[in-house]
Design a protein around this motif. Structure first.
Motif, mmCIF file in Angstrom:
data_model
loop_
_atom_site.group_PDB
_atom_site.id
_atom_site.type_symbol
_atom_site.label_atom_id
_atom_site.label_comp_id
_atom_site.label_asym_id
_atom_site.label_seq_id
_atom_site.Cartn_x
_atom_site.Cartn_y
_atom_site.Cartn_z
ATOM 1 N N ALA A 138 7.423 8.099 -15.724
ATOM 2 C CA ALA A 138 8.210 7.467 -14.667
ATOM 3 C C ALA A 138 9.296 6.591 -15.287
ATOM 4 N N VAL A 139 10.388 6.456 -14.582
ATOM 5 C CA VAL A 139 11.484 5.560 -14.959
ATOM 6 C C VAL A 139 11.538 4.462 -13.907
ATOM 7 N N CYS A 140 11.453 3.207 -14.327
ATOM 8 C CA CYS A 140 11.415 2.076 -13.405
ATOM 9 C C CYS A 140 12.539 1.102 -13.720
ATOM 10 N N VAL A 141 13.302 0.749 -12.700
ATOM 11 C CA VAL A 141 14.413 -0.190 -12.846
ATOM 12 C C VAL A 141 13.855 -1.610 -12.719
ATOM 13 N N THR A 142 14.114 -2.435 -13.744
ATOM 14 C CA THR A 142 13.606 -3.807 -13.770
ATOM 15 C C THR A 142 14.728 -4.777 -14.124
ATOM 16 N N PRO A 143 14.617 -6.093 -13.792
ATOM 17 C CA PRO A 143 13.475 -6.763 -13.195
ATOM 18 C C PRO A 143 13.281 -6.328 -11.757
ATOM 19 N N THR A 144 12.022 -6.394 -11.338
ATOM 20 C CA THR A 144 11.679 -6.004 -9.975
ATOM 21 C C THR A 144 10.319 -6.580 -9.636
ATOM 22 N N ARG A 153 11.367 1.635 -18.885
ATOM 23 C CA ARG A 153 12.109 0.709 -18.033
ATOM 24 C C ARG A 153 13.605 0.814 -18.287
ATOM 25 N N VAL A 154 14.361 0.711 -17.205
ATOM 26 C CA VAL A 154 15.816 0.558 -17.272
ATOM 27 C C VAL A 154 16.119 -0.865 -16.842
ATOM 28 N N GLU A 155 16.629 -1.666 -17.770
ATOM 29 C CA GLU A 155 16.813 -3.092 -17.512
ATOM 30 C C GLU A 155 18.186 -3.377 -16.918
ATOM 31 N N LEU A 156 18.196 -4.163 -15.841
ATOM 32 C CA LEU A 156 19.441 -4.656 -15.267
ATOM 33 C C LEU A 156 19.913 -5.866 -16.070
ATOM 34 N N ALA A 157 21.205 -5.936 -16.307
ATOM 35 C CA ALA A 157 21.752 -7.013 -17.128
ATOM 36 C C ALA A 157 22.350 -8.107 -16.258
ATOM 37 N N ALA A 158 21.996 -9.358 -16.590
ATOM 38 C CA ALA A 158 22.590 -10.522 -15.927
ATOM 39 C C ALA A 158 24.043 -10.659 -16.372
ATOM 40 N N PRO A 159 24.898 -11.286 -15.586
ATOM 41 C CA PRO A 159 24.603 -11.929 -14.299
ATOM 42 C C PRO A 159 24.809 -11.030 -13.087
ATOM 43 N N GLU A 160 25.376 -9.827 -13.293
ATOM 44 C CA GLU A 160 25.694 -8.976 -12.145
ATOM 45 C C GLU A 160 24.525 -8.115 -11.714
ATOM 46 N N TRP A 161 23.577 -7.865 -12.620
ATOM 47 C CA TRP A 161 22.404 -7.039 -12.318
ATOM 48 C C TRP A 161 22.815 -5.661 -11.805
ATOM 49 N N GLN A 218 6.609 -6.735 -9.427
ATOM 50 C CA GLN A 218 5.810 -6.193 -10.531
ATOM 51 C C GLN A 218 5.114 -4.882 -10.198
ATOM 52 N N SER A 219 4.645 -4.731 -8.962
ATOM 53 C CA SER A 219 3.910 -3.510 -8.645
ATOM 54 C C SER A 219 4.758 -2.261 -8.822
ATOM 55 N N LEU A 220 6.075 -2.392 -8.751
ATOM 56 C CA LEU A 220 6.942 -1.222 -8.856
ATOM 57 C C LEU A 220 7.057 -0.690 -10.275
ATOM 58 N N HIS A 221 6.577 -1.459 -11.257
ATOM 59 C CA HIS A 221 6.440 -0.870 -12.598
ATOM 60 C C HIS A 221 4.994 -0.869 -13.070
ATOM 61 N N SER A 222 4.185 -1.841 -12.617
ATOM 62 C CA SER A 222 2.791 -1.885 -13.063
ATOM 63 C C SER A 222 1.960 -0.762 -12.457
ATOM 64 N N LEU A 223 2.211 -0.411 -11.212
ATOM 65 C CA LEU A 223 1.466 0.697 -10.618
ATOM 66 C C LEU A 223 1.766 2.017 -11.330
ATOM 67 N N PRO A 224 3.040 2.391 -11.539
ATOM 68 C CA PRO A 224 3.281 3.608 -12.325
ATOM 69 C C PRO A 224 2.680 3.551 -13.726
ATOM 70 N N ALA A 225 2.740 2.370 -14.354
ATOM 71 C CA ALA A 225 2.223 2.241 -15.719
ATOM 72 C C ALA A 225 0.706 2.371 -15.767
ATOM 73 N N GLU A 281 0.828 -1.202 0.000
ATOM 74 C CA GLU A 281 0.000 0.000 0.000
ATOM 75 C C GLU A 281 0.867 1.257 0.000
ATOM 76 N N ALA A 282 1.984 1.219 0.698
ATOM 77 C CA ALA A 282 2.880 2.376 0.704
ATOM 78 C C ALA A 282 3.336 2.713 -0.711
ATOM 79 N N ASN A 283 3.674 1.691 -1.497
ATOM 80 C CA ASN A 283 4.092 1.933 -2.879
ATOM 81 C C ASN A 283 2.947 2.486 -3.720
ATOM 82 N N LEU A 284 1.759 1.921 -3.550
ATOM 83 C CA LEU A 284 0.592 2.421 -4.275
ATOM 84 C C LEU A 284 0.361 3.897 -3.970
ATOM 85 N N LEU A 285 0.356 4.250 -2.692
ATOM 86 C CA LEU A 285 0.079 5.623 -2.307
ATOM 87 C C LEU A 285 1.172 6.574 -2.783
ATOM 88 N N ALA A 286 2.426 6.117 -2.773
ATOM 89 C CA ALA A 286 3.521 6.954 -3.271
ATOM 90 C C ALA A 286 3.342 7.256 -4.753
#
Length: 358
Positions: A94-100, A116-124, A102-109, A78-83
């Motif tokens: 909004a700019v969202c760092v992913t993978p994460t 999205r800013v994608e983290l690259a494997a394997p170091e992320w 889901q609510s941290l990108h689906s709620l803004p969307a 709920e804190a994330n939703l309200l923010a």
């Protein structure tokens, strides 16, 4: 508002109810209620509805903020939703760092346009230059979680500092979901974003680090104008935090050193057990903070979902990488009771060996 289905929650709803071994959860094994006084007295609304002022002041102090710069919520979700509702509008970006989570990108969307800013494997590893490239003139919010779910990666202080400066320069807020921060060791822990300045927002709660998900007790910390706007949105969601959650939550926060030390030791021991499994079966992962590991899928399986369905048939629930848009990975929660984790890894090993030999 058009919100997409929560893929992880739908997967868990389908599989976790009757599974003998649930490694799909992302927190620490829940503590017993008997460890706390569970009688809050009368079960009325919490008044004031943003939470007890003294307790808010106590929690806000860890962010170098005052009581009016902190709002108690029904869990970190709920804190994330309200923010998000307090900072974004239809013409926002909004700019969202992913993978994460889901609510941290689906709620803004659901409210605004998202890059999205994608983290690259394997170091992320998060590259601030990628965030800088994604920020636009209409960017109002940058979102990350640290430590990261599902990978367990901790974005180091210099990286978070750089991203905060980028958000501030764009007159945007940086929202950091820090629900796994309490599980990080002291030498790993990064300064909370809400303590970094007027553009910082932090969310957290007692579900993960404290092992108290059933309390549904969390909070949003940040500048008063955002927290006040979030409180106004909360009038339309849960109105007040749970009286029971606040009552037990106060005790858990007062015993923070004891409970977090216990839970950190528990997840570190379990992480070693999972690390041995990763090594035995030739898999790869980033050694995580928090209580989730993001493992590569064994080569004998076509995808993460193929692997996860085979595990479900063996009585083990984990989270397929498809729920994080990474089908080559599987998320394994290792915060469960040690016997449960050991049983689950034995079953996982049999599934891998059966597929390899078949």
């Amino acid at each position: 508002m058009d919100i997409e289905p929560f893929a992880l929650e739908r997967w868990l709803a389908e599989h976790e109810h009757e599974a003998p071994v649930n490694l799909g959860d992302s927190g620490v094994r829940p503590l017993e209620a008997a460890r706390f006084d569970t009688d809050p007295g009368r079960l009325g609304y919490v008044i004031p509805t943003n939470g007890d002022p003294d307790l808010r002041a106590s929690v806000a102090d860890r962010y170098d903020r005052g009581a009016d710069e902190l709002l108690f919520t029904c869990g970190t979700q709920e804190a994330n939703l309200l923010a998000v509702l307090a900072t974004l509008e239809r013409d926002s970006h909004a700019v969202c760092v992913t993978p994460t989570y889901q609510s941290l990108h689906s709620l803004p969307a659901a409210v605004a346009e998202v890059t999205r800013v994608e983290l690259a494997a394997p170091e992320w590893r998060l590259d601030p230059d990628d965030v800088a490239e994604a920020i636009r003139s209409d960017t109002d919010l940058v979102v990350l979680n640290n430590p990261n779910n599902p990978t367990g990666r901790i974005h180091p202080q210099e990286t978070v500092d750089a991203v905060y400066d980028l958000a501030a320069a764009a007159d945007a807020y940086l929202l950091s979901d820090e629900v796994y921060r309490p599980l990080a060791e002291s030498d790993e822990r990064v300064e909370p974003v809400a303590s970094m300045g007027p553009h910082g927002l932090s969310t957290c709660g007692l579900s993960k680090g404290w092992g108290l998900p059933g309390l549904r007790f969390g909070w949003l910390a940040g500048p008063e104008e955002v927290v006040t706007a979030a409180w106004e949105w909360k009038d339309y969601t849960t109105i007040s935090p749970s009286a029971f959650g606040q009552h037990v939550g106060r005790q858990a926060i007062e015993r923070e050193d004891e409970l977090l030390a216990e839970n950190r030791a528990h997840v570190r021991r379990n992480r070693d057990l999972l690390d041995a499994f990763v090594d035995e079966y030739g898999l790869d992962w980033h050694l995580p903070a928090g209580a989730t590991g993001f493992l590569t899928v064994p080569e004998a399986f076509e995808s993460s979902e193929d692997f996860c369905r085979a595990l479900a048939d063996e009585g083990v629930v984990v989270a397929p990488g498809e729920t994080f848009d990474r089908p080559e990975y599987v998320r394994v929660g290792f915060g469960a009771d040690r016997a449960t984790l050991s049983d689950g890894l034995d079953r996982m090993g049999r599934v891998v060996e059966d597929r390899r030999s078949g």
